[in-house]
Design a protein around this motif. Structure first.
Motif, PDB file in Angstrom:
ATOM      1  N   SER A 240       0.735  -1.383  -0.018  1.00 53.81           N
ATOM      2  CA  SER A 240      -0.142   0.003  -0.079  1.00 53.81           C
ATOM      3  C   SER A 240       0.684   1.212   0.012  1.00 53.81           C
ATOM      4  CB  SER A 240      -1.056  -0.109   1.217  1.00 53.81           C
ATOM      5  OG  SER A 240      -0.078   0.441   2.511  1.00 53.81           O
ATOM      6  N   GLY A 241       2.056   1.190   0.310  1.00 59.58           N
ATOM      7  CA  GLY A 241       3.056   2.530   0.569  1.00 59.58           C
ATOM      8  C   GLY A 241       2.557   3.248   1.842  1.00 59.58           C
ATOM      9  N   ALA A 242       1.546   2.969   2.341  1.00 54.25           N
ATOM     10  CA  ALA A 242       0.920   3.805   3.440  1.00 54.25           C
ATOM     11  C   ALA A 242       1.903   4.216   4.440  1.00 54.25           C
ATOM     12  CB  ALA A 242      -0.370   3.212   4.124  1.00 54.25           C
ATOM     13  N   SER A 243       2.764   3.565   4.739  1.00 52.66           N
ATOM     14  CA  SER A 243       3.910   4.001   5.575  1.00 52.66           C
ATOM     15  C   SER A 243       4.694   5.252   5.145  1.00 52.66           C
ATOM     16  CB  SER A 243       4.828   2.767   6.410  1.00 52.66           C
ATOM     17  OG  SER A 243       5.824   2.507   5.194  1.00 52.66           O
ATOM     18  N   GLY A 244       4.811   5.242   4.023  1.00 58.40           N
ATOM     19  CA  GLY A 244       5.818   6.374   3.315  1.00 58.40           C
ATOM     20  C   GLY A 244       7.193   5.808   3.615  1.00 58.40           C
ATOM     21  N   VAL A 245       7.616   4.803   3.885  1.00 60.48           N
ATOM     22  CA  VAL A 245       8.861   4.181   3.961  1.00 60.48           C
ATOM     23  C   VAL A 245       9.307   3.186   2.939  1.00 60.48           C
ATOM     24  CG1 VAL A 245      10.475   2.703   5.320  1.00 60.48           C
ATOM     25  CG2 VAL A 245       8.971   4.253   6.343  1.00 60.48           C
ATOM     26  N   THR A 246      10.278   3.570   1.949  1.00 59.20           N
ATOM     27  CA  THR A 246      10.712   2.645   0.946  1.00 59.20           C
ATOM     28  C   THR A 246      12.024   2.036   1.475  1.00 59.20           C
ATOM     29  OG1 THR A 246      10.060   4.521  -0.612  1.00 59.20           O
ATOM     30  CG2 THR A 246      11.975   2.788  -1.149  1.00 59.20           C
ATOM     31  N   PRO A 247      11.920   0.650   1.683  1.00 58.85           N
ATOM     32  CA  PRO A 247      12.732  -0.056   2.493  1.00 58.85           C
ATOM     33  C   PRO A 247      13.950  -0.317   1.317  1.00 58.85           C
ATOM     34  CG  PRO A 247      10.979  -1.367   1.723  1.00 58.85           C
ATOM     35  CD  PRO A 247      10.638  -0.200   1.143  1.00 58.85           C
ATOM     36  N   ASP A 248      15.242  -1.044   1.921  1.00 57.83           N
ATOM     37  CA  ASP A 248      16.368  -1.298   1.362  1.00 57.83           C
ATOM     38  C   ASP A 248      15.684  -2.884   0.823  1.00 57.83           C
ATOM     39  OD1 ASP A 248      19.087  -1.868   0.895  1.00 57.83           O
ATOM     40  OD2 ASP A 248      18.611  -3.536   2.209  1.00 57.83           O
ATOM     41  N   GLN A 249      15.984  -3.187  -0.398  1.00 62.21           N
ATOM     42  CA  GLN A 249      15.617  -4.234  -0.715  1.00 62.21           C
ATOM     43  C   GLN A 249      15.889  -5.703   0.064  1.00 62.21           C
ATOM     44  OE1 GLN A 249      14.016  -4.976  -4.412  1.00 62.21           O
ATOM     45  NE2 GLN A 249      13.434  -6.903  -2.937  1.00 62.21           N
ATOM     46  N   ALA A 250      17.086  -5.618   0.364  1.00 62.99           N
ATOM     47  CA  ALA A 250      17.541  -6.987   1.241  1.00 62.99           C
ATOM     48  C   ALA A 250      16.857  -6.875   2.457  1.00 62.99           C
ATOM     49  CB  ALA A 250      19.165  -6.972   1.382  1.00 62.99           C
TER      50      ALA A 250
END
Lengths: 397, 397
Positions: A240-250
């Motif tokens: 959803s992207g609702a956290s606004g956080v783009t994580p590191d893939q690993a």
């Protein structure tokens, strides 16, 4: 507001991450009157999605439709039914799966191809569409982002699962939630493994696919009771992207894997007819892939599985099984450990080999095929019990 | 002499052809007190021999020794024990197998490498050599070319076989006799298939090998309960030439195959825990080899086998299984027949599919994978029953 949340009531399942609602209802597909229709909705702001689907050449209609709908990396909802697999029904089955998606799309004001679909149950019977569609208003009306929505959805995808299966795993500023049913390869009475994984991380469809495919390979695909791969196996990840956080893939991969591992362990624990949970680790062959192949060969051997049911430390069954695996080995230098006890060294029994206690519910089997290669792989399987035979001997009749 | 021979007393088994004597005795290897040591002697004038041995990479000591002794195409005797597989015993196991051959060679004035050896029973325990050798005088003293010798030998190689298995087939001027035990792949409690085939035809070792290898491929190797291949599987053909008749190779192949087919059917009928005998025929793929592969995939699927146990016409299990076979197919045009009744056409159920009666002990399953290829292959298998689990859950303990 003065409510407290008990420790065991930490939110879990598909509504744990922000941006998701879920529901489950009784449409009447199942004769039992138990819940049989579930819905998970991604309210965004993103709608990235990925799916891992059965490799069986005979594919159920919902698998065909879901593959098509997720091809653009986007889904806004997934509708799931239990009680009928909608497999082997030809063009009519495809039409039924599409009509199911359409009923959800109409009520949520979505495009049909924004809705995924999954089914589990008996192969070869047409979906009772009047019954299924008759439950749709109630299903949509029940959508909620509360725990109760996740609970109802997880309950509605059960077939003979004794308990619903939900999980949650925390990433750096975001959550991954999950629900699953069955089995796939572990409790094959149900013939299908379904899982829906949700996250409020901001990820691209490619990131979602990498995380889901990797997690499925290391968790669901390493549960192996009998090598059966259902016509309906489906795992879907919605972001959803609702956290606004783009994580590191690993890091994201690891968190998704943790949620899937939790669901997979619940599947192994709940598998029907199971009295033993067996983890088979192989090393000393020609790398990890060969170790995995050898572990699968042992885990699928009925003689070995019957011995586990009987708590019988018959290590000869392990040798006889692994000797047929198409992998590198030194046939004179094979060793076997049951629950950590060395029962076979250099392909011969140790003095106390028959005395090892396998009476507990968890058994570890470690096999070294003697080549000196350090890579290893583990497969989780179960015993072959009277109940397995009983449950599966009259499934359709 | 005024005796008459009843019709059902036609000579059968390994002493039916001229030039053979056999015996079976109780050495005491088995705790039960049942016969456990057998001997078949070829008195010539020829001593051509061939063997087909397990493909398992973990091979029992008698398999290693027999392979060595038959390498020159000659054997004059084969000694067999039940109750202990002499597998996974390292160099000591090899020494024990050789000592067993030596004990026979000494008493019959043969070279050690003129004696073959085979064992069946539990893997991983040393042979009780004092007990085994203690029975050797009595074994040799009992050698006879009468029916009683064949009967005693066939009885002595049994493990949990309910009945001894013997056969005879007539060629043009010669006979082929046979005895077998087990199971190998069909009643895997015993973990091993042993067979000794005798003939008084005059054949070269090469002719013997061609006939035996071809027969084994089409009979023993197409019995398939669970894909298990024992560490001890052994089939030996001994030719005495006593008839003076040198057969045509093709005719000889057919007669040897007939005797092996008879033994294989007895194995299927006697397999432990079996309530159904199932013949699976596949066509419409990419030739006979692929048809065989697909039939094996169905025959090894536990969900299918449980359905057969329950007389459940759940054709979806057939579709789900065959969909995983690595063979050519048209996934939209698969058909299935149970006992001749069409239950699935073009990968969808027929109206009366669930009504087919599978309550009898014999079930035929015919699958057409839809490519139009006419080649077919048949695998014989069994159901997966409560008794299979029971028998195999406490084999060593």
């Amino acid at each position: 507001m003065n409510e407290t949340t008990p420790a065991d009531a930490r939110p879990t399942g598909v509504t744990a991450p922000a941006g998701f609602r879920a529901a489950g209802t009784t449409a009447g597909i199942k004769a039992s009157g138990n819940r049989d229709l579930a819905l998970v909705v991604n309210d965004g702001p993103d709608h990235a999605a990925a799916a891992v689907l059965t490799l069986n050449r005979v594919q159920a209609a919902p698998v065909v439709v879901l593959r098509d709908h997720v091809a653009d990396g986007r889904l806004r909802a997934v509708v799931l039914n239990s009680g009928n697999a909608n497999a082997c029904n030809g063009a009519a089955g495809i039409a039924d799966a599409l009509a199911t998606c359409e009923a959800v799309a109409d009520r949520l004001d979505l495009a049909v191809d924004e809705v995924g679909v999954a089914s589990t149950g008996l192969i070869g019977d047409r979906l009772p569409m009047d019954v299924l569609l008759g439950g749709m208003d109630d299903l949509v009306a029940g959508l909620t982002g509360d725990q109760s929505g996740a609970d109802a959805a997880a309950d509605a995808i059960r077939t003979t699962d004794l308990v619903p299966k939900q999980a949650v795993a925390a990433g750096a500023g975001y959550l991954v939630g999950a629900m699953g049913k069955g089995v796939g390869m572990i409790s094959p009475a149900m013939a299908t493994m379904l899982a829906v994984i949700t996250t409020d991380a901001r990820v691209t469809p490619a990131m979602a696919h990498e995380a889901l495919a990797g997690a499925a390979e290391l968790t669901f695909n390493r549960l192996d009771v009998d090598g059966s791969t259902s016509t309906n196996d489906t795992a879907v990840l919605l972001a959803s992207g609702a956290s606004g956080v783009t994580p590191d893939q690993a890091e994201f991969n690891a968190v998704v894997r943790a949620a899937c591992e939790d669901i997979a362990r619940q599947m192994q624990a709940d598998a029907e007819g199971v009295t033993k949970r067996v983890a088979i680790t192989v090393r000393g062959t020609g790398g990890e892939e060969q170790a995995l192949t050898a572990a699968r060969v042992i885990g699928r051997d009925n003689l070995f599985k019957c011995a586990m049911f009987g708590s019988d430390p018959n290590w000869g069954r392990v040798l006889a099984a692994v000797g047929t695996a198409p992998v590198a080995m030194d046939p004179e230098r094979i060793s076997v450990r049951f629950n950590g006890h060395l029962v076979c060294a250099d392909t011969a029994g140790t003095p106390d080999a028959r005395e090892v206690d396998l009476s507990g519910p968890d058994i570890t089997v470690e096999v070294d095929l003697g080549t000196g290669d350090a890579a290893s792989a583990t497969i989780r399987t179960t015993d072959l019990s009277h109940d397995y035979v009983h449950i599966n001997s009259a499934y359709s009749s």
